[in-house]
Design a protein around this motif. Structure first.
Motif, short mmCIF file in Angstrom:
data_model
loop_
_atom_site.label_atom_id
_atom_site.label_comp_id
_atom_site.label_asym_id
_atom_site.label_seq_id
_atom_site.Cartn_x
_atom_site.Cartn_y
_atom_site.Cartn_z
N ALA A 134 73.51 32.53 33.98
CA ALA A 134 74.59 32.96 33.09
C ALA A 134 75.71 33.66 33.85
O ALA A 134 76.91 33.42 33.60
N GLN A 135 75.35 34.51 34.79
CA GLN A 135 76.35 35.28 35.53
C GLN A 135 77.24 34.41 36.41
O GLN A 135 78.32 34.85 36.81
N ALA A 136 76.81 33.19 36.69
CA ALA A 136 77.59 32.29 37.54
C ALA A 136 78.68 31.56 36.76
O ALA A 136 79.52 30.89 37.34
N ILE A 137 78.69 31.72 35.44
CA ILE A 137 79.65 31.01 34.60
C ILE A 137 80.93 31.84 34.46
O ILE A 137 80.87 33.02 34.14
N PRO A 138 82.09 31.24 34.74
CA PRO A 138 83.35 31.98 34.61
C PRO A 138 83.54 32.55 33.21
O PRO A 138 83.28 31.87 32.21
N GLY A 139 83.96 33.79 33.15
CA GLY A 139 84.24 34.41 31.86
C GLY A 139 83.10 35.20 31.27
O GLY A 139 83.29 35.91 30.28
N VAL A 140 81.90 35.12 31.87
CA VAL A 140 80.77 35.89 31.37
C VAL A 140 80.95 37.36 31.77
O VAL A 140 81.11 37.69 32.94
N LYS A 141 80.95 38.22 30.78
CA LYS A 141 81.19 39.65 31.02
C LYS A 141 79.90 40.44 31.23
O LYS A 141 79.92 41.56 31.74
N GLY A 142 78.79 39.88 30.78
CA GLY A 142 77.52 40.58 30.92
C GLY A 142 76.40 39.79 30.29
O GLY A 142 76.64 38.79 29.61
N VAL A 143 75.17 40.22 30.54
CA VAL A 143 73.99 39.58 29.97
C VAL A 143 73.11 40.67 29.37
O VAL A 143 72.77 41.64 30.05
#
Length: 229
Positions: free
Chosen positions: A207-216
């Motif tokens: 998930a963190q590798a996807i552009p625009g992801v602010k957090g998990v």
């Protein structure tokens, strides 16, 4: 990337007729821990490394520790062990079952060979002749040389983030169907039941590798233990 892209082209080699003491001096003088053994025609006859020189009669390290399983050794094992610790020539001490790779072998294949065979280096040959050597250190150097990914200004919609993540996880055994993913305002929320924390961490990394992801955010539950465990 291919083997030829990262291999060391200038290789220090030894010959089968050298003594182990000569090889030990070559290792020390050149700061290396292993070398290919070449026949007169330039073909690879074997490999010799520090591991082959650890137990030697000359320095009193030839005796194996006495353990309960030693009696299971056959006479042939004991004979081979004696040769390894007492023979003066490289030909008797070197590892003869050597795997080689080609210059166009992928680094993925090289890494698999090093890992599965538990070796630190592999000769690179072309038309039967040594052209280089590729070690674990070369793979680490290749990793260190990869340029940093440029910071992306792309902002994806929540639905796009979820679709990309679901596609990345498709077909992976650790990302099984007992979970759900919700994306809200760029934050990925993980729900459901996973077999292990490693599986949760793997999804987080994806998930963190996807552009625009602010957090998990992790809302997952542990996999229920089987009765009696």
């Amino acid at each position: 990337m291919r083997a030829s892209d990262v291999m060391t082209g200038t290789v220090i080699s030894v010959t089968p007729d050298m003594t182990v003491r000569e090889v030990a001096k070559i290792f020390v003088d050149n700061g290396i821990s292993g070398a290919p053994v070449l026949d007169p025609d330039g073909t690879v006859a074997g490999m010799i490394s520090e591991g082959d020189l650890l137990r030697r009669a000359e320095i009193g390290t030839d005796e194996r520790p006495r353990t309960s399983w030693l009696h299971l050794w056959s006479a042939s094992h004991e004979a081979r062990d004696y040769i390894k610790t007492h023979a003066p020539k490289v030909r008797d001490v070197m590892t003869k079952d050597v795997v080689t790779v080609q210059p166009d072998t992928s680094l993925a294949e090289v890494a698999a060979i090093l890992e599965t065979r538990r070796i630190k280096r592999v000769p690179v040959t072309k038309a039967g002749q040594l052209v280089g050597i590729l070690s674990r250190a070369n793979l680490v150097q290749a990793l260190a040389s990869v340029p940093d990914e440029p910071t992306s200004d792309v902002t994806l919609a929540d639905g796009e983030i979820r679709a990309i993540l679901m596609d990345e996880l498709a077909g992976r055994n650790w990302a099984f169907a007992g979970r759900n993913i919700v994306v809200t305002n760029g934050v990925v929320h993980l729900w459901g039941i996973f077999h292990s924390m490693e599986a949760v961490d793997a999804v987080r990394v994806a998930a963190q590798a996807i552009p625009g992801v602010k957090g998990v955010e992790d809302h997952t539950e542990p996999y229920p233990a089987m009765p009696g465990i």
